[in-house]
Design an enzyme around this catalytic site. Structure first.
Site, PDB file in Angstrom:
ATOM      1  CD  GLN A 149      -1.856  -9.071   4.039  1.00  0.00           C
ATOM      2  OE1 GLN A 149      -2.640  -8.495   4.121  1.00  0.00           O
ATOM      3  NE2 GLN A 149      -0.382  -9.001   4.383  1.00  0.00           N
ATOM      4  CB  ALA A 183       3.538   4.407   3.995  1.00  0.00           C
ATOM      5  CB  SER A 187       3.534  -0.974  10.566  1.00  0.00           C
ATOM      6  OG  SER A 187       3.007  -0.759  10.664  1.00  0.00           O
ATOM      7  CG  HIS A 190       7.172  -2.155   2.057  1.00  0.00           C
ATOM      8  ND1 HIS A 190       6.591  -0.933   3.014  1.00  0.00           N
ATOM      9  CD2 HIS A 190       5.985  -2.990   2.731  1.00  0.00           C
ATOM     10  CE1 HIS A 190       5.654  -0.910   3.400  1.00  0.00           C
ATOM     11  NE2 HIS A 190       4.796  -2.047   3.249  1.00  0.00           N
ATOM     12  CG  MET A 223      -1.650  -1.744   1.596  1.00  0.00           C
ATOM     13  SD  MET A 223      -3.471  -0.551   2.513  1.00  0.00           S
ATOM     14  CE  MET A 223      -3.031  -0.660   3.419  1.00  0.00           C
ATOM     15  N   GLY A 258       4.860 -10.300   3.617  1.00  0.00           N
ATOM     16  CA  GLY A 258       5.335 -10.164   5.083  1.00  0.00           C
ATOM     17  C   GLY A 258       5.077 -11.397   6.514  1.00  0.00           C
ATOM     18  CG  HIS A 282       8.451  -0.022   6.513  1.00  0.00           C
ATOM     19  ND1 HIS A 282       8.832  -1.151   6.341  1.00  0.00           N
ATOM     20  CD2 HIS A 282       6.965  -0.087   6.127  1.00  0.00           C
ATOM     21  CE1 HIS A 282       7.471  -1.900   6.652  1.00  0.00           C
ATOM     22  NE2 HIS A 282       6.578  -0.679   6.644  1.00  0.00           N
ATOM     23  CB  ALA A 283      14.175  -0.983   5.991  1.00  0.00           C
ATOM     24  CE  LYS A 329       3.603  -5.085  10.583  1.00  0.00           C
ATOM     25  NZ  LYS A 329       2.571  -4.542  10.660  1.00  0.00           N
TER      26      LYS A 329
HETATM   27  O1  PAF Z   1      -0.792  -5.586   3.222  1.00  0.00           O
HETATM   28  C1  PAF Z   1      -0.759  -5.103   2.815  1.00  0.00           C
HETATM   29  O2  PAF Z   1      -0.263  -3.647   2.678  1.00  0.00           O
HETATM   30  C2  PAF Z   1      -1.862  -4.989   1.696  1.00  0.00           C
HETATM   31  O3  PAF Z   1      -3.448  -5.772   2.713  1.00  0.00           O
HETATM   32  C3  PAF Z   1      -1.853  -5.815   0.735  1.00  0.00           C
HETATM   33  C4  PAF Z   1      -1.581  -7.366   0.824  1.00  0.00           C
HETATM   34  C5  PAF Z   1      -1.326  -4.371  -0.289  1.00  0.00           C
HETATM   35  C6  PAF Z   1      -3.011  -5.703  -0.208  1.00  0.00           C
HETATM   36  O4  PAF Z   1      -3.892  -4.413  -0.417  1.00  0.00           O
END
Ligand code: PAF
Length: 277
Positions: free
Chosen positions: A153, A29, A185, A34, A27, A147, A31-32, A149
Site C-alpha cells: 500500500q 479501531a 493490526s 496508529h 479505518m 505504515g 491501536h498502538a 506493515k
Molecule cells: O491502511 C488503511 O487503513 C486503509 O487502507 C486506508 C489507507 C485508510 C484507506 O482506506
C-alpha cells in the site's frame, strides 16, 4: 479537537493559511500502531501544524465476502485516543457522504497493485487509491503517513502521488509489534486465543529467513512456508520475495529484496514483511 462528518462542513472550514497539515488516513479501531503514526504526523507537522486523522471503513476496498460489515467501529474509544494524542481534526464521514450510489470514477494503479495482496484481493488497491485520492482532495494535506506493515500500500501511494502530481509527501511509519513480535493490526482482535498464541510464528519465520545466509529466493520461501506450516492453524495465502522497487518476484536475494507474507488464521488474514540484506 474538531470532529467533522460531512463534506459540506469540511468545505465550510477552509484550512488556516501557512499551517502544515499532516493526514493519518485510517479505518478506525485505533491501536498502538496508529498512535505511532499520529506521533510521526505530529513530528512532521511541527507543534504549530495540524494533525488530521480520517476514519472511514471504505467499502470499496473490501472484496465480496470480506469482513466489511464486521470490521470493528469503536467510535468513542477512537475519539478518546485521538484527543489524548493531540489530534487536531478527525474527519469521519459516513459511506453515503463519500460515494454517490451511481459512482463510476475510480483511481487505479496498474503495476504495483498486481502481485501480493493485489492477486488475492482483486479490486482492493483500486478501492484504496480511490478513497485516498478523495481524502487528499477533501483535506488537502501537505503530507500523509502510512505504515510499513502494508508495504505494498505504501509503495502504491508513493507511485500514485508521483504519477498524478499530488503535492503530498508520503511518510512511512515503522511497524509496531506486540512483545511476541506479532505486528499490530485492527484485525488481531478477531483471533481466537489459540490462533493468537500461534500467530507470532509469522514474525519468527521472517526473522529466521532474514538472518539466514540463503541466497536462493525459492529455497528461502520454502523454508518460511515450512516454518509457518508448523503452526497447525496457519494457512498460507502467499510467501513472496520481491524487489522493493517493482514488487516483482526475485530469483535471488539481492539488496532491497522484501520478504512479504499473508497468512490466514481461521478467517483472519494477517500480513507482515521484512527487508532482506
Ligand atoms: O491502511 C488503511 O487503513 C486503509 O487502507 C486506508 C489507507 C485508510 C484507506 O482506506
Amino acid at each position: 479537537m474538531k470532529i467533522i462528518s460531512t463534506v459540506a462542513e469540511l468545505r465550510a472550514q477552509p484550512r488556516p493559511k501557512g499551517k502544515r497539515r499532516v493526514l493519518v488516513p485510517t479505518m478506525g479501531a485505533l491501536h498502538a500502531g496508529h498512535l505511532a503514526l499520529i506521533r510521526l504526523a505530529r513530528k512532521n507537522a511541527g507543534a504549530q501544524g495540524e494533525v488530521a486523522l480520517s476514519i472511514f471503513v471504505n467499502p470499496l476496498q473490501f472484496e465480496p465476502g470480506a469482513d466489511f460489515s464486521r470490521y470493528p467501529r469503536p467510535a468513542l474509544a477512537d475519539e478518546e485516543l485521538c484527543r489524548k494524542e493531540g489530534v487536531d481534526l478527525i474527519f469521519r464521514p459516513a459511506p453515503g457522504e463519500m460515494y454517490f450510489e451511481n459512482r463510476s470514477t475510480f483511481v487505479e494503479e496498474t503495476a504495483l497493485s498486481e502481485p501480493l495482496c493485489g492477486a488475492s484481493r482483486p479490486g482492493h488497491f483500486r478501492g484504496v487509491c480511490t478513497v485516498v485520492t478523495k481524502l487528499f482532495h477533501l483535506l488537502t494535506p501537505d503530507a500523509a503517513v502510512f505504515g510499513e506493515k502494508d508495504f505494498q500500500q505504501l509503495a502504491i501511494m508513493r507511485r500514485m502521488v508521483r504519477d498524478l502530481d499530488f503535492p503530498v509527501e508520503i511518510v512511512a511509519g515503522p511497524t509496531v509489534r506486540e512483545p511476541d513480535g506479532l505486528a499490530l493490526s485492527s484485525r488481531n482482535q478477531y483471533l481466537s486465543a489459540e490462533e493468537r498464541a500461534q500467530a507470532p510464528i509469522i514474525r519468527q519465520a521472517l526473522l529466521e529467513a532474514a538472518q539466514s545466509d540463503e541466497t536462493s529466493a525459492r529455497k528461502m520461501a520454502a523454508a518460511v512456508r515450512e516454518k509457518i506450516e508448523s503452526a497447525s492453524l496457519a494457512r498460507i495465502d502467499y510467501v513472496e520475495i520481491v524487489g522493493t522497487d517493482d514488487l516483482r518476484s526475485r530469483l535471488t536475494i539481492e539488496p532491497d529484496s522484501l520478504l512479504a507474507v499473508a497468512i490466514f488464521f481461521g478467517q483472519t488474514r494477517l500480513i507482515d514483511n521484512i527487508l532482506l540484506r
